[in-house]
Design an enzyme around this catalytic site. Structure first.
Site, PDB file in Angstrom:
ATOM      1  N   HIS A   1       0.835  -1.192   0.000  1.00  0.00           N
ATOM      2  CA  HIS A   1       0.000   0.000   0.000  1.00  0.00           C
ATOM      3  C   HIS A   1       0.876   1.251   0.000  1.00  0.00           C
ATOM      4  O   HIS A   1       1.760   1.400   0.831  1.00  0.00           O
ATOM      5  CB  HIS A   1      -0.926  -0.011   1.218  1.00  0.00           C
ATOM      6  CG  HIS A   1      -1.815   1.180   1.298  1.00  0.00           C
ATOM      7  ND1 HIS A   1      -2.002   1.865   2.461  1.00  0.00           N
ATOM      8  CD2 HIS A   1      -2.541   1.824   0.358  1.00  0.00           C
ATOM      9  CE1 HIS A   1      -2.826   2.883   2.239  1.00  0.00           C
ATOM     10  NE2 HIS A   1      -3.157   2.874   0.965  1.00  0.00           N
TER      11      HIS A   1
ATOM     12  N   ASP B   1      -4.871   3.536  -4.799  1.00  0.00           N
ATOM     13  CA  ASP B   1      -4.905   4.039  -3.423  1.00  0.00           C
ATOM     14  C   ASP B   1      -6.104   4.970  -3.202  1.00  0.00           C
ATOM     15  O   ASP B   1      -6.331   5.890  -3.980  1.00  0.00           O
ATOM     16  CB  ASP B   1      -3.607   4.790  -3.126  1.00  0.00           C
ATOM     17  CG  ASP B   1      -3.311   4.905  -1.642  1.00  0.00           C
ATOM     18  OD1 ASP B   1      -4.246   4.756  -0.825  1.00  0.00           O
ATOM     19  OD2 ASP B   1      -2.146   5.141  -1.301  1.00  0.00           O
TER      20      ASP B   1
ATOM     21  N   TYR C   1       9.663  13.131 -13.222  1.00  0.00           N
ATOM     22  CA  TYR C   1      10.968  12.462 -13.180  1.00  0.00           C
ATOM     23  C   TYR C   1      11.465  12.295 -11.744  1.00  0.00           C
ATOM     24  O   TYR C   1      12.003  11.245 -11.386  1.00  0.00           O
ATOM     25  CB  TYR C   1      11.995  13.225 -14.023  1.00  0.00           C
ATOM     26  CG  TYR C   1      11.914  12.895 -15.488  1.00  0.00           C
ATOM     27  CD1 TYR C   1      12.392  11.681 -15.971  1.00  0.00           C
ATOM     28  CD2 TYR C   1      11.350  13.781 -16.391  1.00  0.00           C
ATOM     29  CE1 TYR C   1      12.312  11.365 -17.319  1.00  0.00           C
ATOM     30  CE2 TYR C   1      11.265  13.474 -17.745  1.00  0.00           C
ATOM     31  CZ  TYR C   1      11.748  12.259 -18.198  1.00  0.00           C
ATOM     32  OH  TYR C   1      11.668  11.948 -19.533  1.00  0.00           O
TER      33      TYR C   1
END
Length: 145
Positions: free
Chosen positions: A22, A66, A117
C-alpha cells in the site's frame, strides 16, 4: 498459463505487482522515457511490444488504486514548448482508469514533467513499454484490498 490473467502481464511484472505494498508507486513509461535511468535504485521491468494503454488496462484488473490519496494516477504533463502538441493518449488513460475505479477520471491528475521524473526515481518499479504516443507516461499508487 493462468486463467483471468491478461497476457500482457509477464510473470516478472506479476511478481512485482504482488510484492508492492500500500502506497508504493509504479511508473509506466513510453518508448522515449528514460526507464533504465529512472530505475537505477528500483526495479526495471521491460514490456517490449506492449502499448501503455493496454498495459494500464491489464494492470488495473489486478491492482487497486490508493484511496488514501486524491490522485493515485499521475500523468506526465507536456513541457511549455510542446503546448500545441495533442496528446489523445491522456483521454485513453482516463477512460481506462474510469472503467476500473469508481472515482472515475477524477482520481487522475497531471503533473509537470520535472516533478514526474523526480517521483519516478523514487518509485518501487518502472515499467518500460514501446508506446509511441507522446507524453504517454504515468505513475500509479497502489492501494489496499
Amino acid at each position: 498459463m493462468l486463467k483471468g490473467i491478461p497476457p500482457v502481464l509477464s510473470p516478472e511484472l506479476l511478481k512485482v505487482l504482488a510484492e508492492m505494498g500500500h502506497g508504493d508507486t509504479l511508473v509506466i513509461g513510453d518508448a522515449n522515457f528514460a526507464a533504465a535511468s529512472m530505475a537505477r535504485d528500483s526495479i526495471l521491468v521491460r514490456c517490449d511490444g506492449v502499448k501503455a494503454t493496454d498495459l494500464l488496462d491489464a494492470i488495473l484488473t489486478l491492482f487497486p488504486l490508493d484511496t488514501f490519496v486524491e490522485d493515485p494516477v499521475l500523468i506526465m504533463d507536456k513541457d511549455a514548448r510542446h503546448a500545441e502538441l495533442e496528446c489523445p493518449v491522456w483521454d485513453e488513460f482516463k477512460a481506462i482508469v474510469a472503467r476500473h475505479d469508481e472515482r472515475g477520471a477524477d482520481c487522475c491528475a497531471m503533473i509537470p514533467r520535472g516533478k514526474f521524473y523526480t517521483m519516478a526515481k523514487a518509485a518501487y518499479a518502472v515499467v518500460a513499454t514501446t508506446e509511441t504516443a507522446f507524453y504517454a507516461c504515468l505513475i500509479l499508487q497502489k492501494g489496499a484490498i
